[in-house]
Write a protein that holds these residues in place. Structure first.
Motif, short mmCIF file in Angstrom:
data_model
loop_
_atom_site.label_atom_id
_atom_site.label_comp_id
_atom_site.label_asym_id
_atom_site.label_seq_id
_atom_site.Cartn_x
_atom_site.Cartn_y
_atom_site.Cartn_z
N UNK B 1 31.53 106.86 86.36
CA UNK B 1 31.16 106.46 87.73
C UNK B 1 31.75 105.09 88.09
N UNK B 2 31.81 104.20 87.12
CA UNK B 2 32.31 102.84 87.35
C UNK B 2 33.69 102.84 88.04
N UNK B 3 34.60 103.71 87.52
CA UNK B 3 35.96 103.77 88.03
C UNK B 3 35.99 104.27 89.47
N UNK B 4 35.17 105.27 89.76
CA UNK B 4 35.10 105.82 91.11
C UNK B 4 34.62 104.72 92.07
N UNK B 5 33.58 104.00 91.65
CA UNK B 5 33.08 102.88 92.45
C UNK B 5 34.19 101.87 92.73
N UNK B 6 34.93 101.54 91.67
CA UNK B 6 35.99 100.54 91.80
C UNK B 6 37.06 101.03 92.77
N UNK B 7 37.40 102.30 92.65
CA UNK B 7 38.42 102.87 93.55
C UNK B 7 37.97 102.81 95.00
N UNK B 8 36.69 103.13 95.21
CA UNK B 8 36.13 103.10 96.57
C UNK B 8 36.16 101.67 97.11
N UNK B 9 35.77 100.74 96.25
CA UNK B 9 35.79 99.31 96.63
C UNK B 9 37.20 98.86 97.01
N UNK B 10 38.17 99.25 96.18
CA UNK B 10 39.57 98.88 96.44
C UNK B 10 40.04 99.45 97.77
N UNK B 11 39.65 100.71 98.02
CA UNK B 11 40.08 101.38 99.25
C UNK B 11 39.48 100.66 100.46
N UNK B 12 38.17 100.34 100.39
CA UNK B 12 37.50 99.62 101.49
C UNK B 12 38.12 98.24 101.69
N UNK B 13 38.43 97.58 100.57
CA UNK B 13 39.04 96.26 100.64
C UNK B 13 40.36 96.34 101.40
N UNK B 14 41.20 97.30 101.05
CA UNK B 14 42.49 97.50 101.73
C UNK B 14 42.27 97.81 103.21
N UNK B 15 41.25 98.66 103.47
CA UNK B 15 40.93 99.04 104.85
C UNK B 15 40.58 97.80 105.68
N UNK B 16 39.76 96.91 105.10
CA UNK B 16 39.37 95.68 105.81
C UNK B 16 40.59 94.79 106.03
N UNK B 17 41.42 94.63 105.00
CA UNK B 17 42.60 93.77 105.14
C UNK B 17 43.54 94.31 106.23
N UNK B 18 43.71 95.64 106.27
CA UNK B 18 44.57 96.24 107.30
C UNK B 18 43.99 95.97 108.69
N UNK B 19 42.67 96.13 108.83
CA UNK B 19 42.02 95.88 110.12
C UNK B 19 42.18 94.41 110.51
N UNK B 20 41.99 93.51 109.53
CA UNK B 20 42.11 92.07 109.80
C UNK B 20 43.53 91.74 110.25
N UNK B 21 44.51 92.33 109.57
CA UNK B 21 45.90 92.06 109.91
C UNK B 21 46.19 92.52 111.36
N UNK B 22 45.64 93.68 111.75
CA UNK B 22 45.80 94.14 113.14
C UNK B 22 45.23 93.12 114.11
N UNK B 23 44.06 92.58 113.80
CA UNK B 23 43.44 91.57 114.67
C UNK B 23 44.30 90.31 114.73
N UNK B 24 44.80 89.87 113.57
CA UNK B 24 45.61 88.64 113.52
C UNK B 24 46.89 88.83 114.34
N UNK B 25 47.49 90.02 114.24
CA UNK B 25 48.73 90.29 114.98
C UNK B 25 48.45 90.26 116.48
N UNK B 26 47.33 90.84 116.88
CA UNK B 26 47.00 90.94 118.31
C UNK B 26 46.61 89.57 118.90
N UNK B 27 45.76 88.85 118.18
CA UNK B 27 45.16 87.65 118.80
C UNK B 27 45.52 86.34 118.12
N UNK B 28 46.24 86.40 117.04
CA UNK B 28 46.50 85.18 116.28
C UNK B 28 45.36 84.96 115.28
N UNK B 29 45.69 84.39 114.16
CA UNK B 29 44.71 84.17 113.10
C UNK B 29 43.57 83.28 113.58
N UNK B 30 43.95 82.25 114.33
CA UNK B 30 42.97 81.25 114.74
C UNK B 30 41.91 81.83 115.68
#
Lengths: 201, 201
Positions: B1-30
């Protein structure tokens, strides 16, 4: 009297641009307001607006000054007796100028603004195109005189030379201990080996 | 189960980073807010904050991902049979990746933020220092094998190579018609002529 007026106008124009640059460095181009620029310049809006009617007009003037400065550099490159040596000097001068941290801040602000604002982007894209075109002409001219390798793709060479100068400026902001003088001897080796004719001296 | 949890965490982490990058591109980081990033990612603040507790933590993760990617590249460079060929390939890969206009936008936003925010500046300065150190080691190693000129100042060479890659990325934002593929043959000539041993092939 006309000349005195013009000199006063030029001095005021420079004064406003310097004040605007201070504001852009402090707050970023996007956040700095015309009101703030007036305050920084110690001028009333009525007076300042006789010179520049918008932030875009100010940025346009900064781009225009850069264009003129570049044109002066390229004129020197054309008159050069030793092309490779002059190119090295030109690169050195541009790196030295850019070692001022404020220069880097402004360059970044303008680049970030250009990526959001098509009008600003168009102005800087035009400067880039003119710089590259001048450099390509100077390279062709040097190749015709046999000073550099005539087989090179001069469009690509010009892009790479601009890239190395611009990229080196970026390095200085990431590594404040980096000195332009430390880079120059290796930069000159790079330019010479890259460009000299294969059978040349 | 540990590995599945880790994979899910990694996927969510990537998902958040992608969303954040979209926001930064649209509005600027600041200007982008954590609230906006939550909305873009379709996650509640309670959920998102379990991954990243601030915008700085998100930028830190982006810097860390870049660091890991760089490390992978440099590992390849160390194992390379033909150093100059591998260096050319590495540069090509980095230019190709950077031909995505969003990459350039993010790079500019981060650089502009770094010039205002000492913590962000320190993170990127560390990446720069690590990149340069890895490249210097790889250059020394290649020189020891006689593949490149051992008389060069490798610190300066590394700075120039990073500068040319980074500067070329900047050119693409100023000239959307510029293709990385058009630059590569001349870039390889530059690298080879600059670095090969004076008496080498």
């Amino acid at each position: 009297m006309r000349t005195v007026d013009q000199k006063l106008r030029d001095r005021r124009r420079r004064h406003i641009l310097t004040a605007a640059i201070s504001c852009f460095i402090r707050d970023g181009f996007h956040r700095a307001s015309m009101q703030e620029i007036c305050k920084e310049a110690g001028m009333s809006p009525g007076n300042l607006y006789r010179y520049f009617d918008s932030k875009e007009a100010i940025i346009e003037a900064i781009a225009e000054d850069e264009r003129k400065e570049n044109a002066t550099y390229y004129a020197k490159l054309f008159r050069a007796k030793n092309f490779l040596k002059s190119l090295g000097k030109m690169l050195g001068a541009s790196l030295k100028k850019a070692s001022d941290p404020n220069y880097e801040r402004i360059a970044l602000e303008v680049a970030a603004e250009a990526s959001r604002n098509p009008k600003v982007a168009a102005m800087f894209a035009q400067n880039e195109a003119e710089t590259k075109a001048s450099l390509v002409l100077a390279l062709r001219d040097a190749a015709a005189r046999g000073e550099i390798d005539g087989q090179l793709d001069f469009e690509a060479v010009a892009t790479i030379l601009i890239a190395v100068a611009d990229g080196a400026i970026g390095r200085m902001s990431l590594d404040p201990a980096l000195r332009t003088t430390a880079l120059m001897p290796t930069m000159k080796i790079m330019i010479t080996r890259f460009l000299r004719p294969p059978d040349g001296p």
